[in-house]
Design an enzyme around this catalytic site. Sequence first.
Site, PDB file in Angstrom:
ATOM      1  N   HIS A 163       0.842  -1.204   0.000  1.00 44.32           N
ATOM      2  CA  HIS A 163       0.000   0.000   0.000  1.00 44.32           C
ATOM      3  C   HIS A 163       0.876   1.253   0.000  1.00 44.32           C
ATOM      4  O   HIS A 163       2.037   1.192   0.417  1.00 44.32           O
ATOM      5  CB  HIS A 163      -0.863   0.050   1.273  1.00 44.32           C
ATOM      6  CG  HIS A 163      -1.958  -0.948   1.324  1.00 44.32           C
ATOM      7  ND1 HIS A 163      -2.138  -1.797   2.398  1.00 44.32           N
ATOM      8  CD2 HIS A 163      -2.952  -1.245   0.447  1.00 44.32           C
ATOM      9  CE1 HIS A 163      -3.196  -2.568   2.178  1.00 44.32           C
ATOM     10  NE2 HIS A 163      -3.698  -2.262   1.005  1.00 44.32           N
ATOM     11  N   CYS A 248      -2.150   0.975  10.006  1.00 43.05           N
ATOM     12  CA  CYS A 248      -3.288   0.176   9.524  1.00 43.05           C
ATOM     13  C   CYS A 248      -4.054  -0.524  10.640  1.00 43.05           C
ATOM     14  O   CYS A 248      -5.098  -1.109  10.407  1.00 43.05           O
ATOM     15  CB  CYS A 248      -2.879  -0.802   8.439  1.00 43.05           C
ATOM     16  SG  CYS A 248      -1.472  -1.800   8.801  1.00 43.05           S
TER      17      CYS A 248
END
Length: 258
Positions: A163, A248
């Site tokens: 990501h 996250c």
Amino acid sequence: MPSQKALIRRPSPRLAEGLVTHLDREKVDADLAVEQWEAYAEALRTHGWETVEVDPADDCPDSVFVEDAVVVFRNVALIARPGAESRRGETAGVEEAVARLGCSVNWIWEPGTLDGGDILKVGDTVYAGRGGRTNAAGIQQLRAVLEPLGARVVAVPVSKVLHLKSAVTALPDGTVIGHLPEVDTPSLFPRFLPVPEESGAHVVHLGGGRLLMASSAPKTAELLADLGHEPVLVDISEFEKLEGCVTCLSVRLRELYD
């Protein structure tokens, strides 16, 4: 008063089955992961954040990475459509949680895919990583939702990591930090500071100059302390084996008004 709420989600008993894309699979100690998750949540609370637990999704191994399920800008929550089909069951519980908190809810629709971990907010600029989990249609839909709210959406390529926020995050002053071997195009960021460790690229602003960071990045912690920040270190080794990082494991809601 602006809010300091953080969405978190307890690790699934199937955590060790989580997806691994850019790393070799290592054995995950599920019991240690729960202890580390509890210490992470406690670190948030210690520094003034109210933690809000999303209902567990025990059948979804990656569900502890709650940031991937939603993007929040001001009071608007955009429910993601994960690029990995096996993760799409994670969004329903997150949608329920943000709706309960009073967010205005929008959705990414097919054919768009978007993971929250691909979105980095720096003031009103929203960097969107175009990589393995977020596609062009997802970024177009992100623009359609956020630009009317005053955001400027800047798409950036991501090819070396899972990501965008696996590669870069930002300091409170807006400087983007990253470990150069993982960053596709550092020149896209107006102010960029290279850091010496991969996990040093990930910080969560706790307020008051404090930065939540992984204890696996001591050299970066030293660098940032030398620049006047105050690192708060947590051990998240079991989540790092699954390409997870400090960002996250929570969704920080800073602009909700009670």
